[in-house]
Design an enzyme around this catalytic site. Sequence first.
Site, PDB file in Angstrom:
ATOM      1  NE  ARG A  50      -7.338  -8.326   0.986  1.00 28.93           N
ATOM      2  CZ  ARG A  50      -6.908  -7.475   0.061  1.00 28.93           C
ATOM      3  NH1 ARG A  50      -5.873  -6.695   0.309  1.00 28.93           N
ATOM      4  NH2 ARG A  50      -7.497  -7.410  -1.104  1.00 28.93           N
TER       5      ARG A  50
ATOM      6  CE  LYS B 177      -4.220  -2.040   1.745  1.00 28.91           C
ATOM      7  NZ  LYS B 177      -5.152  -2.190   2.876  1.00 28.91           N
TER       8      LYS B 177
HETATM    9  C1  YH5 Z   1      -7.506  -4.590   3.807  1.00 27.28           C
HETATM   10  O1  YH5 Z   1      -6.591  -3.883   4.248  1.00 27.28           O
HETATM   11  N1  YH5 Z   1      -7.428  -3.937   1.345  1.00 27.28           N
HETATM   12  S1  YH5 Z   1      -8.097  -3.781  -1.291  1.00 27.28           S
HETATM   13  C2  YH5 Z   1      -3.772  -0.031  -2.841  1.00 27.28           C
HETATM   14  C3  YH5 Z   1      -2.487  -0.487  -3.106  1.00 27.28           C
HETATM   15  C4  YH5 Z   1      -2.143  -1.799  -2.822  1.00 27.28           C
HETATM   16  C5  YH5 Z   1      -3.081  -2.641  -2.271  1.00 27.28           C
HETATM   17  C6  YH5 Z   1      -0.953   0.048  -4.766  1.00 27.28           C
HETATM   18  N2  YH5 Z   1      -9.135  -5.229   0.730  1.00 27.28           N
HETATM   19  C7  YH5 Z   1      -7.899  -4.597   2.442  1.00 27.28           C
HETATM   20  O2  YH5 Z   1      -5.099  -4.231  -1.112  1.00 27.28           O
HETATM   21  N3  YH5 Z   1      -9.624  -6.209   2.913  1.00 27.28           N
HETATM   22  C8  YH5 Z   1      -8.214  -4.333   0.334  1.00 27.28           C
HETATM   23  O3  YH5 Z   1      -1.583   0.388  -3.598  1.00 27.28           O
HETATM   24  C9  YH5 Z   1      -8.948  -5.415   2.058  1.00 27.28           C
HETATM   25  N4  YH5 Z   1      -8.224  -5.394   4.640  1.00 27.28           N
HETATM   26  C10 YH5 Z   1      -9.254  -6.184   4.212  1.00 27.28           C
HETATM   27  N5  YH5 Z   1      -9.897  -6.948   5.100  1.00 27.28           N
HETATM   28  C11 YH5 Z   1      -6.782  -2.567  -1.269  1.00 27.28           C
HETATM   29  C12 YH5 Z   1      -5.401  -3.109  -1.449  1.00 27.28           C
HETATM   30  C13 YH5 Z   1      -4.389  -2.190  -2.023  1.00 27.28           C
HETATM   31  C14 YH5 Z   1      -4.699  -0.877  -2.324  1.00 27.28           C
END
Ligand code: YH5
Length: 276
Positions: free
Chosen positions: A255, A221
């Site tokens: 996750r 993230k």
């Molecule tokens: C979470 O924290 N996050 S979707 C932006 C990024 C990289 C990754 C490039 N679903 C979570 O993973 N479910 C998502 O920058 C989730 N907890 C739970 N329970 C977002 C994501 C991401 C967003």
Amino acid sequence: MAMDWRSERVAHGRPFLMGIVNVTPDSFSDGGRHLETTAAVEHALSLLEQGADWLDIGGESTRPGAGDVPLDEELRRVVPVIEGIRRHSDRPISIDTSKPEVMRAAVAAGAGLINDVRALRAPGALEAAAELRVPVCLMHMQGQPRTMQQAPRYDDVVVEVEQWLRQRVAACTEAGMSEQAILVDPGIGFGKTLAHNLALMRACNRFDRLAGGVLMGVSRKSWLDKLLGLPVDARACASVVTAALMAQRGMTMVRVHDVAETAQALRLVQAWEQEP
Ligand code: YH5
């Protein structure tokens, strides 16, 4: 399903490792629906070989700025992928959705956990999850994905997120769900500045008493960019180190995108903690 995260976590000896399977057009080449499904199923099976305990299937992009996905499109994305995984594996599958219809279809296809970044606030979602009798993950978010990063504001982020999650857990138990089957998640990056994210990560074990356990999603993230100046394709190492820190703090589930490397980190923390 009788589910008690706390005793499962103790028996497992390390956090459960949830591998992320995004089924969005930007994730797998747009060579058509069938190719997209095949690529997602292959990716999922490879995450299982790398050591994923759970697979999290998501068809709605909830990245900052992302738009809404219509119901029929989300169903067309995720249901064939869950069915495809189920033809090869009986490992647990989580559905990352906020829509009650997607929850029902995904559980019918074999999903065993509802992971909702809106914490079952959509109309009908709480009722659907309670009827389906599968465990749920309730995540905190301030605002909506499209605008949540514009001006996140809290007086005390840890206290406010904790109170908010406590209320969502209460709504679930009032709807008939068992408290041990609920995971809470402070929602790293969902309406939070770098300072908010760090405060929540530092305090992550405080959320454990709210329900059955805590899930954390920090992988790749943008807080890693703000802290370390890393573009998205260079965030794996820092993500894995963070997973190890969360394992040491007793988190129930992490996750992640980088499953093989995170599996090593979690086994390492487990060995480090083992009594002689
Ligand atoms: C979470 O924290 N996050 S979707 C932006 C990024 C990289 C990754 C490039 N679903 C979570 O993973 N479910 C998502 O920058 C989730 N907890 C739970 N329970 C977002 C994501 C991401 C967003």
